[in-house]
Write a protein that holds these residues in place. Structure first.
Motif, PDB file in Angstrom:
ATOM      1  N   ALA A   2       5.876   0.975  11.789  1.00  0.00           N
ATOM      2  CA  ALA A   2       5.882   2.380  11.360  1.00  0.00           C
ATOM      3  C   ALA A   2       7.256   2.775  10.827  1.00  0.00           C
ATOM      4  CB  ALA A   2       5.473   3.292  12.514  1.00  0.00           C
ATOM      5  N   GLU A   3       8.312   2.324  11.519  1.00  0.00           N
ATOM      6  CA  GLU A   3       9.666   2.675  11.067  1.00  0.00           C
ATOM      7  C   GLU A   3       9.964   2.057   9.700  1.00  0.00           C
ATOM      8  OE1 GLU A   3      12.223   3.165  15.185  1.00  0.00           O
ATOM      9  OE2 GLU A   3      11.564   1.163  14.595  1.00  0.00           O
ATOM     10  N   ILE A   4       9.523   0.824   9.520  1.00  0.00           N
ATOM     11  CA  ILE A   4       9.753   0.156   8.233  1.00  0.00           C
ATOM     12  C   ILE A   4       9.008   0.877   7.114  1.00  0.00           C
ATOM     13  CG2 ILE A   4       9.222  -1.953   6.941  1.00  0.00           C
ATOM     14  CD1 ILE A   4       9.877  -3.495   9.576  1.00  0.00           C
ATOM     15  N   LEU A   5       7.781   1.286   7.418  1.00  0.00           N
ATOM     16  CA  LEU A   5       6.968   1.933   6.386  1.00  0.00           C
ATOM     17  C   LEU A   5       7.446   3.347   6.076  1.00  0.00           C
ATOM     18  CD1 LEU A   5       3.430   0.667   7.422  1.00  0.00           C
ATOM     19  CD2 LEU A   5       4.787  -0.021   5.441  1.00  0.00           C
ATOM     20  N   ALA A   6       8.215   3.925   6.990  1.00  0.00           N
ATOM     21  CA  ALA A   6       8.720   5.300   6.768  1.00  0.00           C
ATOM     22  C   ALA A   6      10.026   5.284   5.980  1.00  0.00           C
ATOM     23  CB  ALA A   6       8.915   6.006   8.103  1.00  0.00           C
ATOM     24  N   ALA A   7      10.477   4.112   5.570  1.00  0.00           N
ATOM     25  CA  ALA A   7      11.776   3.993   4.885  1.00  0.00           C
ATOM     26  C   ALA A   7      11.791   4.825   3.613  1.00  0.00           C
ATOM     27  CB  ALA A   7      12.030   2.540   4.527  1.00  0.00           C
TER      28      ALA A   7
ATOM     29  N   LYS B 276       0.837  -1.206   0.000  1.00  0.00           N
ATOM     30  CA  LYS B 276       0.000   0.000   0.000  1.00  0.00           C
ATOM     31  C   LYS B 276       0.870   1.254   0.000  1.00  0.00           C
ATOM     32  CE  LYS B 276      -3.414  -0.553   2.873  1.00  0.00           C
ATOM     33  NZ  LYS B 276      -3.697  -0.208   4.275  1.00  0.00           N
ATOM     34  N   ALA B 277       1.992   1.194   0.703  1.00  0.00           N
ATOM     35  CA  ALA B 277       2.895   2.355   0.785  1.00  0.00           C
ATOM     36  C   ALA B 277       3.768   2.476  -0.474  1.00  0.00           C
ATOM     37  CB  ALA B 277       3.779   2.234   2.023  1.00  0.00           C
ATOM     38  N   GLY B 278       3.644   1.516  -1.387  1.00  0.00           N
ATOM     39  CA  GLY B 278       4.427   1.584  -2.627  1.00  0.00           C
ATOM     40  C   GLY B 278       5.902   1.278  -2.425  1.00  0.00           C
TER      41      GLY B 278
END
Ligand code: ATP
Ligand code: MG
Length: 416
Positions: free
Chosen positions: A409-414, A351-353
């Motif tokens: 959250a940290e992983i998705l903010a990469a 979803k976050a691409g």
């Protein structure tokens, strides 16, 4: 992408018919398929990396005013005869064949001739210049050497840009910006520190042309580097005379094996004069267009990255060209809590691409880790019982082996 959906398979054994490390690893990892000696197909993972290399080069060519086109692979014998580059006695790497309707054709080894002819229909006045045009296209060369894997193909991808300028001054300006653009490409790919601007024989083109050579033991060239100046000389043109012209001293040079990853040439007016590419200047005087050509090998670069960065466990991609940023490795089994947590994280990443290869296969952990090392994504996220319990995932950096615990959250903010 789910690994279970990927049609390519990894293999443990080193292919016996392949001596180059880059091709051995890329074949074992299922990135490429060897058709014949020096001829390779790019499978889904390999194509993703190749395309990312292409995109970096494209961005830098666009930034200096390049206009992308694509020319035909089939070449016109009559056109190449006019520049005396058709005859096998002059150019011995052509693949040629006959048309059923009569006449001969060959597969493009480079594209100065066709592009110069195209430009005769579009350039007539000084107002039409300068023009910079480039393409990504497969070149075909009947290369004798085939020991370097994808670094030396008989069919290989090239980015070739050609510049068309009014005069030497305008040409020199662009030449300088092209040289800088090339440096940017190599920096972005992470090989800037061991890629040297190298003076080399220009063959028929010029006394000196410039190459970019990347240090590699698998390279076929020998270069002499002045590390303080950050430049090198190809062994082919090493002489007291050439060193003097370049202001270099033998005593400050170190010898290294290297591979040419790009080159830039001043073509002068040799093609424009032979093929009638002229323009009318401000006074209405007809002048030949001044040309340059600028080549770079995306498929060779892919091989160079494998050669220089791989370790004993497999490929190590720089994040900028990896097929996927994350290799998400689930240690769960269909229906259990661990695989549910992994499924959810995968859905969030999608979803976050954020490009993720999700190893959702029902295999032993050891097998999955071995594949993950071989495939070489920059980061591996491991989802085991721990992660399911604590919500913290183990993230392992492929290049260094460094392990960090990261929240979703940290992983998705990469960064992407
Ligand atoms: P080399 O001396 O290695 O044969 P070249 O002088 O023939 O290279 P060019 O014709 O200038 O190379 O081609 C431009 C770029 O295309 C090279 O810098 C290299 O990156 C790439 N290239 C050339 N030949 C091959 C090949 N056989 N396979 C893969 N890439 C190649
Ligand atoms: Mg060559």
């Amino acid at each position: 992408m789910r690994h279970s959906q990927l049609f390519t398979k990894t293999r443990r054994e080193t292919p016996s018919d392949e001596v180059a490390k880059n091709a051995q690893l890329l074949m074992r990892a299922g990135y490429i398929h060897k058709e014949m000696a020096g001829v390779y197909s790019y499978l889904p993972l390999g194509l993703r990396t190749l395309n990312r290399i292409v995109q970096i080069i494209r961005e830098e060519m666009d930034a200096i005013g390049g206009q992308e086109l694509v020319m035909s692979a089939l070449q016109d014998k009559e056109l190449w005869s006019r520049t005396d580059r058709w005859d096998d006695a002059k150019v011995d790497i052509w693949f040629k064949t006959l048309f059923k309707s009569g006449g001969e054709t060959g597969l493009g080894i480079t594209h100065e001739e066709p592009l110069t002819r195209i430009m005769t229909e579009h350039i007539s006045s000084y107002r039409d210049l300068p023009v910079y045009a480039y393409q990504f296209q497969n070149k075909f060369r009947n290369e004798l050497r085939a020991k370097a894997g994808i670094m030396r193909g008989k069919e290989f991808l090239m980015k070739d840009l050609y510049s068309f300028s009014r005069n030497e001054v305008e040409h020199a300006d662009f030449y300088t910006s092209a040289r800088e653009a090339y440096r940017k490409v190599f920096r972005r790919l992470g090989i800037g520190d061991w890629t040297y601007l190298t003076f080399a024989s220009g063959g028929i083109f010029s006394e000196f042309s410039e190459e970019f050579q990347t240090i590699s033991n698998a390279g076929e060239d020998t270069i002499y580097i002045d590390e303080a100046k950050g430049i090198a000389v190809n062994k082919e043109v090493m002489s007291d005379d050439s060193l003097e012209k370049l202001g270099l001293h033998r005593s400050s040079l170190v010898e290294r094996r290297a591979i040419e990853v790009g080159n830039i040439f001043n073509l002068g007016t040799r093609f424009s004069e032979k093929l009638g590419l002229t323009y009318a200047d401000e006074q209405g005087v007809s002048r030949p267009v001044v040309m340059g050509c600028y080549g770079i090998g995306p498929s060779r670069l892919m091989g160079v990255l494998v050669e220089t960065l791989a370790d004993e466990k497999g490929i190590v991609w720089p994040a900028v060209v990896a097929p996927f940023r994350y290799h998400l490795v689930s240690l769960g089994h269909a229906g259990d809590e661990v695989s549910k947590v992994a499924d959810e994280l995968y859905a969030d990443l999608e979803k976050a691409g954020i490009a993720t290869l999700y190893d959702d296969r029902d295999l032993r952990a050891g097998e999955k880790f071995a594949d993950s090392d071989l495939l070489g994504m920059p980061y591996r996220i491991v989802v085991g019982k721990d992660a399911a319990a604590t919500g913290l995932f183990e993230v392992v950096e492929r290049a260094t082996g460094a392990v960090a615990k990261r929240s979703r959250a940290e992983i998705l903010a990469a960064p992407q």
